[in-house]
Motif scaffolding. Structure first.
Motif, PDB file in Angstrom:
ATOM      1  N   TYR A  37      34.366  65.943 -71.579  1.00 29.57           N
ATOM      2  CA  TYR A  37      34.152  65.989 -70.287  1.00 29.57           C
ATOM      3  C   TYR A  37      35.814  64.587 -69.870  1.00 29.57           C
ATOM      4  O   TYR A  37      36.341  65.167 -68.672  1.00 29.57           O
ATOM      5  N   VAL A  38      35.299  63.776 -70.675  1.00 29.43           N
ATOM      6  CA  VAL A  38      35.949  62.892 -70.768  1.00 29.43           C
ATOM      7  C   VAL A  38      37.014  63.430 -70.776  1.00 29.43           C
ATOM      8  O   VAL A  38      38.416  62.390 -70.212  1.00 29.43           O
ATOM      9  N   LEU A  44      43.548  65.142 -66.071  1.00 29.39           N
ATOM     10  CA  LEU A  44      44.054  65.406 -65.668  1.00 29.39           C
ATOM     11  C   LEU A  44      44.293  64.614 -64.071  1.00 29.39           C
ATOM     12  O   LEU A  44      44.692  64.721 -63.592  1.00 29.39           O
ATOM     13  N   VAL A  45      43.392  63.124 -64.673  1.00 26.05           N
ATOM     14  CA  VAL A  45      43.700  62.134 -64.159  1.00 26.05           C
ATOM     15  C   VAL A  45      45.754  61.916 -64.317  1.00 26.05           C
ATOM     16  O   VAL A  45      45.972  61.225 -63.115  1.00 26.05           O
ATOM     17  N   ALA A  46      45.921  62.399 -65.657  1.00 22.75           N
ATOM     18  CA  ALA A  46      47.232  61.849 -65.572  1.00 22.75           C
ATOM     19  C   ALA A  46      48.576  62.772 -65.405  1.00 22.75           C
ATOM     20  O   ALA A  46      49.427  61.944 -64.878  1.00 22.75           O
ATOM     21  N   SER A  47      48.047  63.991 -65.106  1.00 18.08           N
ATOM     22  CA  SER A  47      48.970  64.776 -64.881  1.00 18.08           C
ATOM     23  C   SER A  47      47.965  64.493 -62.725  1.00 18.08           C
ATOM     24  O   SER A  47      49.733  65.861 -62.494  1.00 18.08           O
ATOM     25  N   THR A  48      47.651  64.829 -62.540  1.00 17.19           N
ATOM     26  CA  THR A  48      47.785  64.890 -60.922  1.00 17.19           C
ATOM     27  C   THR A  48      47.319  63.624 -59.902  1.00 17.19           C
ATOM     28  O   THR A  48      46.712  62.944 -59.241  1.00 17.19           O
ATOM     29  N   SER A  49      48.376  62.516 -60.864  1.00 12.82           N
ATOM     30  CA  SER A  49      48.519  61.075 -60.017  1.00 12.82           C
ATOM     31  C   SER A  49      49.170  61.444 -58.447  1.00 12.82           C
ATOM     32  O   SER A  49      48.629  60.606 -57.630  1.00 12.82           O
ATOM     33  N   ALA A  58      37.860  67.747 -55.699  1.00 14.12           N
ATOM     34  CA  ALA A  58      38.026  68.807 -56.201  1.00 14.12           C
ATOM     35  C   ALA A  58      38.149  68.768 -57.337  1.00 14.12           C
ATOM     36  O   ALA A  58      37.357  69.511 -58.212  1.00 14.12           O
ATOM     37  N   LEU A  59      38.967  68.517 -57.920  1.00 10.01           N
ATOM     38  CA  LEU A  59      38.986  68.493 -59.257  1.00 10.01           C
ATOM     39  C   LEU A  59      38.006  67.952 -60.487  1.00 10.01           C
ATOM     40  O   LEU A  59      37.666  68.762 -61.221  1.00 10.01           O
ATOM     41  N   THR A  60      37.268  67.068 -59.731  1.00  6.86           N
ATOM     42  CA  THR A  60      36.891  66.605 -60.584  1.00  6.86           C
ATOM     43  C   THR A  60      35.504  66.939 -60.485  1.00  6.86           C
ATOM     44  O   THR A  60      34.565  67.399 -61.632  1.00  6.86           O
ATOM     45  N   ILE A  61      35.430  67.693 -59.083  1.00  7.11           N
ATOM     46  CA  ILE A  61      33.841  68.412 -59.286  1.00  7.11           C
ATOM     47  C   ILE A  61      33.987  69.988 -59.725  1.00  7.11           C
ATOM     48  O   ILE A  61      32.948  70.222 -60.672  1.00  7.11           O
ATOM     49  N   ALA A  62      35.186  70.650 -59.884  1.00 10.57           N
ATOM     50  CA  ALA A  62      35.587  71.364 -60.961  1.00 10.57           C
ATOM     51  C   ALA A  62      35.567  71.473 -61.976  1.00 10.57           C
ATOM     52  O   ALA A  62      34.848  71.990 -63.480  1.00 10.57           O
ATOM     53  N   THR A  63      35.886  70.426 -62.301  1.00 10.47           N
ATOM     54  CA  THR A  63      35.751  69.960 -64.279  1.00 10.47           C
ATOM     55  C   THR A  63      34.737  69.628 -64.800  1.00 10.47           C
ATOM     56  O   THR A  63      33.787  70.458 -65.648  1.00 10.47           O
ATOM     57  N   VAL A  67      32.728  71.773 -67.591  1.00 12.89           N
ATOM     58  CA  VAL A  67      32.586  71.956 -68.917  1.00 12.89           C
ATOM     59  C   VAL A  67      31.424  71.527 -68.911  1.00 12.89           C
ATOM     60  O   VAL A  67      30.401  72.100 -69.883  1.00 12.89           O
ATOM     61  N   LEU A  68      30.636  71.039 -68.245  1.00 10.89           N
ATOM     62  CA  LEU A  68      28.635  70.247 -68.297  1.00 10.89           C
ATOM     63  C   LEU A  68      28.322  71.671 -68.060  1.00 10.89           C
ATOM     64  O   LEU A  68      26.781  71.816 -68.322  1.00 10.89           O
ATOM     65  N   VAL A  69      28.578  72.353 -66.936  1.00 10.35           N
ATOM     66  CA  VAL A  69      27.338  73.938 -67.007  1.00 10.35           C
ATOM     67  C   VAL A  69      27.954  74.839 -67.175  1.00 10.35           C
ATOM     68  O   VAL A  69      27.633  75.288 -68.152  1.00 10.35           O
ATOM     69  N   GLY A  70      29.305  75.243 -67.648  1.00  9.12           N
ATOM     70  CA  GLY A  70      29.876  76.678 -67.459  1.00  9.12           C
ATOM     71  C   GLY A  70      30.052  76.390 -69.322  1.00  9.12           C
ATOM     72  O   GLY A  70      29.971  77.470 -70.104  1.00  9.12           O
TER      73      GLY A  70
END
Length: 305
Positions: A37-38, A44-49, A58-63, A67-70
């Motif tokens: 997850y980290v 994602l932070v580097a690519s969606t700045s 929204a991307l953070t919640i989806a990640t 990652v942690l549930v799916g």
């Protein structure tokens, strides 16, 4: 051991996993999931700045959900109940009937695990596992699953010590036909678990079993022979007799004696009498029986002199 009954009415004896091993497996799975997850979050932070704050949230919640549930749900479904932590600890998730789990079982366990493991830091899961007789958490109860141990530690309980060498053949003349099978089973169970018993309790049990066996055989236990050694020697003698009866008797098949084949008398074959020995003749040369003087092959017939 826990007895599970399959759909075909077959009883399976499985060893349920307890809280320490399950907690260690969950910690290993969480460590791997958090590391993934980290790494995904940093990428994602580097690519969606360049995106706005709402899109990044929204991307953070989806990640987090993916990652942690799916992730654990997908891993348990594809591996049939064996995540990375469970593989390391020798555990597996199975159904209540002992069969492999499916996607719906992993989905229910994963969704309830968000509440009882992630949101409450595992407090609810620990309490439920301690209260349950088979160590099940709420996700297992609602999903109808059970975590069992695949790698059971080796136990030497099935080892039966041999009798002392000086007792070899000592009880070969005993009549063991009156000893019942349940008494033999009790003797065998005692010998295989003698090392796990208290010395005084084991000695008293050996004396009682030896007295029962001696009462059935009609011969008392020798004073110089300890009761455990007597039991081991008598049991070995019984096993040796059964082995000889099963594999050593060539004249019996299926408990019925095979009739012997009568011998047919054969008349002895007498050799022909040798020709009478006459005085050796020195006037004529010796004639060979096989090759005559003319060079023709002999017929084996010798004319009279």
């Amino acid at each position: 051991m826990s007895e599970l009954v399959t759909g075909e009415a077959v009883a399976l004896e499985l060893r349920p996993a307890r809280l320490p091993s399950r907690a260690l497996a969950v910690l290993l799975d969480l460590a791997v999931a958090v590391a993934v997850y980290v790494a995904v979050t940093i990428a994602l932070v580097a690519s969606t700045s360049s995106l706005d704050g709402a899109a990044q949230t929204a991307l953070t919640i989806a990640t987090f959900v993916l990652v942690l549930v799916g992730g654990p749900i997908a891993v348990e479904t594809l591996s049939h109940g064996r995540s990375l932590g469970k593989m390391a600890c020798g555990l597996r998730v199975v159904r209540d009937d002992g069969g492999p789990i499916r996607f719906r079982h992993s989905l229910v366990r994963g969704l309830i695990g968000v509440i009882e493991i992630l949101m409450t830091f595992g407090v609810i899961a620990c309490i439920a596992s301690l209260v349950s007789a088979r160590g099940r958490r709420l996700g297992d109860v609602f999903a109808g699953t059970l975590v069992v141990r695949e790698r059971v530690p080796f136990s030497s309980a099935g080892f039966m010590p041999p009798p002392p060498p000086w007792l070899a053949g000592r009880f070969s003349g005993l009549d063991l036909s009156a000893v019942p099978d349940d008494l033999w089973l009790a003797v065998r169970q005692y010998l295989t678990r003698a090392g796990q018993l208290d010395p005084r309790v084991g000695w008293a049990m050996a004396e009682r079993l030896a007295a029962d066996v001696a009462a059935r055989t009609g011969a008392p236990v020798p004073r110089e022979v300890p009761p455990p050694a007597y039991l081991a020697a008598v049991l070995q003698e019984r096993q040796a007799r059964e082995a000889r009866r099963a594999f050593g008797g060539a004249s019996s098949a299926g408990g019925a004696a095979v009739p012997a084949v009568p011998e047919v008398p054969v008349a002895p074959v007498s050799a022909p009498p040798p020709p009478p020995a006459g005085p050796p003749s020195h006037d004529r040369p010796e004639v060979s029986r096989d090759v005559p003087p003319g060079g023709r092959p002999g017929t084996g017939f010798v004319p009279p002199a």
